[in-house]
Design a protein around this motif. Structure first.
Motif, PDB file in Angstrom:
ATOM      1  N   ARG A   1      -6.705  -9.180  -3.871  1.00 46.41           N
ATOM      2  CA  ARG A   1      -5.535 -10.053  -3.801  1.00 46.41           C
ATOM      3  C   ARG A   1      -4.441  -9.619  -4.766  1.00 46.41           C
ATOM      4  NH1 ARG A   1      -7.355 -15.988  -4.771  1.00 46.41           N
ATOM      5  NH2 ARG A   1      -5.115 -16.321  -4.467  1.00 46.41           N
ATOM      6  N   LEU A   2      -4.854  -9.075  -5.911  1.00 48.14           N
ATOM      7  CA  LEU A   2      -3.866  -8.661  -6.891  1.00 48.14           C
ATOM      8  C   LEU A   2      -3.020  -7.512  -6.354  1.00 48.14           C
ATOM      9  CD1 LEU A   2      -2.777  -9.077  -9.742  1.00 48.14           C
ATOM     10  CD2 LEU A   2      -4.480  -7.436 -10.546  1.00 48.14           C
ATOM     11  N   SER A   3      -3.667  -6.515  -5.740  1.00 43.44           N
ATOM     12  CA  SER A   3      -2.929  -5.381  -5.182  1.00 43.44           C
ATOM     13  C   SER A   3      -1.993  -5.834  -4.066  1.00 43.44           C
ATOM     14  CB  SER A   3      -3.909  -4.338  -4.629  1.00 43.44           C
ATOM     15  OG  SER A   3      -4.801  -3.905  -5.618  1.00 43.44           O
ATOM     16  N   VAL A   4      -2.491  -6.713  -3.207  1.00 38.84           N
ATOM     17  CA  VAL A   4      -1.678  -7.191  -2.087  1.00 38.84           C
ATOM     18  C   VAL A   4      -0.455  -7.946  -2.595  1.00 38.84           C
ATOM     19  CG1 VAL A   4      -1.659  -8.726  -0.077  1.00 38.84           C
ATOM     20  CG2 VAL A   4      -3.620  -7.240  -0.492  1.00 38.84           C
ATOM     21  N   ALA A   5      -0.664  -8.779  -3.625  1.00 37.16           N
ATOM     22  CA  ALA A   5       0.460  -9.518  -4.190  1.00 37.16           C
ATOM     23  C   ALA A   5       1.507  -8.583  -4.782  1.00 37.16           C
ATOM     24  CB  ALA A   5      -0.035 -10.492  -5.252  1.00 37.16           C
ATOM     25  N   MET A   6       1.071  -7.376  -5.186  1.00 35.33           N
ATOM     26  CA  MET A   6       1.999  -6.369  -5.694  1.00 35.33           C
ATOM     27  C   MET A   6       2.443  -5.415  -4.587  1.00 35.33           C
ATOM     28  SD  MET A   6       2.702  -6.815  -8.940  1.00 35.33           S
ATOM     29  CE  MET A   6       3.221  -5.200  -9.534  1.00 35.33           C
ATOM     30  N   LYS A   7       2.185  -5.834  -3.344  1.00 38.59           N
ATOM     31  CA  LYS A   7       2.623  -5.093  -2.147  1.00 38.59           C
ATOM     32  C   LYS A   7       2.016  -3.698  -2.032  1.00 38.59           C
ATOM     33  CE  LYS A   7       6.908  -7.726  -1.915  1.00 38.59           C
ATOM     34  NZ  LYS A   7       6.263  -8.733  -1.051  1.00 38.59           N
TER      35      LYS A   7
ATOM     36  N   THR B   1      -1.621  -6.052   6.842  1.00 37.48           N
ATOM     37  CA  THR B   1      -2.469  -6.648   7.864  1.00 37.48           C
ATOM     38  C   THR B   1      -2.401  -8.160   7.755  1.00 37.48           C
ATOM     39  OG1 THR B   1      -4.407  -6.709   6.436  1.00 37.48           O
ATOM     40  CG2 THR B   1      -4.022  -4.680   7.687  1.00 37.48           C
ATOM     41  N   ALA B   2      -2.935  -8.836   8.772  1.00 41.92           N
ATOM     42  CA  ALA B   2      -2.958 -10.298   8.756  1.00 41.92           C
ATOM     43  C   ALA B   2      -3.756 -10.812   7.571  1.00 41.92           C
ATOM     44  CB  ALA B   2      -3.541 -10.814  10.065  1.00 41.92           C
TER      45      ALA B   2
ATOM     46  N   TYR C   1      -0.456  -2.178   0.227  1.00 42.78           N
ATOM     47  CA  TYR C   1      -1.122  -2.500   1.482  1.00 42.78           C
ATOM     48  C   TYR C   1      -2.039  -1.372   1.937  1.00 42.78           C
ATOM     49  CZ  TYR C   1       2.491  -6.076   1.552  1.00 42.78           C
ATOM     50  OH  TYR C   1       3.313  -7.119   1.230  1.00 42.78           O
ATOM     51  N   ARG C   2      -3.002  -1.751   2.747  1.00 40.00           N
ATOM     52  CA  ARG C   2      -3.978  -0.784   3.257  1.00 40.00           C
ATOM     53  C   ARG C   2      -3.349   0.128   4.297  1.00 40.00           C
ATOM     54  NH1 ARG C   2      -7.669  -0.779   7.498  1.00 40.00           N
ATOM     55  NH2 ARG C   2      -7.240  -2.944   8.068  1.00 40.00           N
ATOM     56  N   ARG C   3      -3.690   1.404   4.227  1.00 41.33           N
ATOM     57  CA  ARG C   3      -3.258   2.356   5.253  1.00 41.33           C
ATOM     58  C   ARG C   3      -4.119   2.175   6.506  1.00 41.33           C
ATOM     59  NH1 ARG C   3      -1.769   8.304   3.110  1.00 41.33           N
ATOM     60  NH2 ARG C   3      -1.818   8.549   5.366  1.00 41.33           N
TER      61      ARG C   3
ATOM     62  N   ARG D   1      -5.747   2.614   0.158  1.00 38.35           N
ATOM     63  CA  ARG D   1      -4.704   1.720  -0.359  1.00 38.35           C
ATOM     64  C   ARG D   1      -3.925   2.467  -1.423  1.00 38.35           C
ATOM     65  NH1 ARG D   1      -4.404  -3.693   0.394  1.00 38.35           N
ATOM     66  NH2 ARG D   1      -6.636  -3.783   0.893  1.00 38.35           N
ATOM     67  N   GLN D   2      -2.617   2.565  -1.255  1.00 44.01           N
ATOM     68  CA  GLN D   2      -1.794   3.381  -2.139  1.00 44.01           C
ATOM     69  C   GLN D   2      -0.467   2.668  -2.402  1.00 44.01           C
ATOM     70  OE1 GLN D   2      -1.444   7.128  -0.104  1.00 44.01           O
ATOM     71  NE2 GLN D   2      -3.638   7.567  -0.180  1.00 44.01           N
TER      72      GLN D   2
END
Length: 447
Positions: free
Chosen positions: A196-202, A7-8, A204-206, A313-314
């Protein structure tokens, strides 16, 4: 089937973690067996269970305690079980308000349902302010040996370029934002919805999973010692001429300290044109004046937050990183309850990590860590699938209106709704409805 998409908001969060993979030269370094990022209910529970086994745990919290979180402050027996398992004193003498069950209000009628008496869960719930609650959990983790670092704002992950595994995190400490580096072979992301940590590790939210929103405030009220959590089911859009029924509910939870937590939780399928703060104000205006929920009784401003639901998020484990609590979307899609599932996910993650670190080979350790998402699916997939189905149905205005007019006043249907909402069942319960709902929750197709 739609899969994970960036997402944005997540793109911006990823940009904000630009320091990913780099350690600032000269920054002090510390190492541990496990790093837990975020000292909310999920992170502190994970850290406490890990530290109890003798592991060296770093618990990094970006804020300083006490700190505010948007929440209803009500705890079901599922959460009570997790607290007592941690050895926390939940007596009223220790500052907790006990409650007997849930009061469902629809129209001019109310129905009280007591928490069921089950072997797996206590027959009472609790209320406690989140600012106090979160600090209590974090301090408990520290008492077991976890190294709690407050004002540690994690900037991004350290990643092994060869394997793609996370090997630690970089952080900025205190108001001075002093650089620091923390290294560990396993990292737990417990940094909330924005994660932010999860997003940085790619991770992303379903986008095919529902999201919710919650807004709450506090009022002084003579009803502050109410022994029932209260949910008002017929939440309607005041600006809609037909009084559109919204997919959510309002709550009133007495705090026992002269105030009540009053709020609402709604699925994002209700649309973005609703001013939730104004809706909460207007809903309070329609309550009986004797309750005290008037502008003069407000003690805190209205605050809101997003609710990440249904394991949205998975993957929950990959490359040395485990996602727990809001970071993994463990909020119930059917009710918006999050604390109990956050704590449970933290415990499940800790159990997988303990097993992994006791193994002798990389392959064996990896197998143990991969058990964590399987445990989540086994525990929640069926129940959350039912919740997602309800969310999908509630997102259809015509069907919601028909269901509301048909079922909101039916005691039998409300009893079923209560049992589904609280998710307190077991296969050998005396009540046949409990046994049936337990079976349905287990066999419902989760994904």
């Amino acid at each position: 089937m739609p899969g994970p998409e960036q997402t944005a908001e997540e793109s911006a969060a990823e940009d904000g973690a630009a320091e990913q993979g780099t350690a600032e030269q000269g920054a002090p370094e510390e190492s541990a067996d496990v790093i837990v990022v975020g000292a909310g209910p999920a992170g502190s529970t994970a850290a406490a269970h890990l530290a109890r086994t003798g592991l060296d745990v770093l618990l990094l919290e970006k804020s300083a305690f006490p700190r505010e979180k948007v929440c209803g402050d009500g705890l079901t027996p599922r959460a009570v079980k997790q607290l007592t398992d941690l050895g926390i004193d939940v007596s009223e003498e220790a500052g907790w308000l006990h409650n007997r069950g849930l009061r469902l209000v629809t129209g001019r009628r109310s129905f009280e349902f007591e928490w069921p008496e089950l072997s797996a869960f206590p027959g009472y719930g609790l209320v406690r302010r989140r600012a106090d609650f979160d600090e209590l959990l974090a301090r408990k983790a520290a008492s077991y040996g976890a190294r709690l670092v407050e004002r540690a704002n994690v900037a991004g992950p350290l990643v092994d370029e060869r394997t793609g595994r996370i090997t630690g995190v970089t952080a900025k400490l205190g108001e001075e934002r002093r650089p620091a580096v923390y290294r560990a072979p396993i990292v737990v992301a417990a940094d909330g919805n924005s994660t932010r940590l999860s997003v940085a590790m790619k991770r992303y939210r379903r986008t095919d999973r529902a999201m919710g929103v919650a807004y709450r405030t506090y009022f002084t009220t003579p009803r502050h010692q109410d022994r029932y959590l209260e949910a008002w089911l017929d939440l309607r859009d005041p600006d809609d001429p037909a009084g559109r029924l919204l997919p959510g509910y309002a709550w009133v939870f007495g705090m026992g300290d002269g105030t009540a937590n009053v709020g609402l939780g709604v699925l994002d399928t209700a649309g973005t044109d609703v001013d939730w703060r104004e809706l909460l104000r207007r809903w309070c205006e329609d309550l009986p004046p004797a309750y005290g929920y008037t502008p003069d009784g407000v003690t805190e401003p209205i605050r809101g937050a997003a609710l990440p639901m249904g394991l949205n998020r998975q993957p929950h484990y990959a490359d040395g990183l485990l996602l727990v609590g809001d970071a993994g979307g463990t909020v119930s899609p059917g009710t918006g309850e999050g604390i109990a599932y956050a704590m449970e996910s933290g415990r499940y993650a800790a159990e997988a990590i303990v097993q992994a670190l006791a193994r002798r080979t990389d392959r064996s350790r990896e197998l143990a860590l991969r058990a964590y998402p399987q445990t989540l699916r086994s525990a929640y997939a069926g129940y959350f699938a039912l919740g997602r189905l309800a969310a999908d149905l509630l997102g259809r205005p015509r069907l919601l209106g028909a269901a509301g007019s048909a079922g909101l006043g039916s005691p039998a249907l409300l009893k079923v709704a209560f049992r589904l909402m609280v998710n307190l069942t077991e296969p050998h319960a005396k009540d046949s409805l409990d046994r049936l709902l337990h079976l349905v929750g287990r066999v419902a197709p989760g994904r």
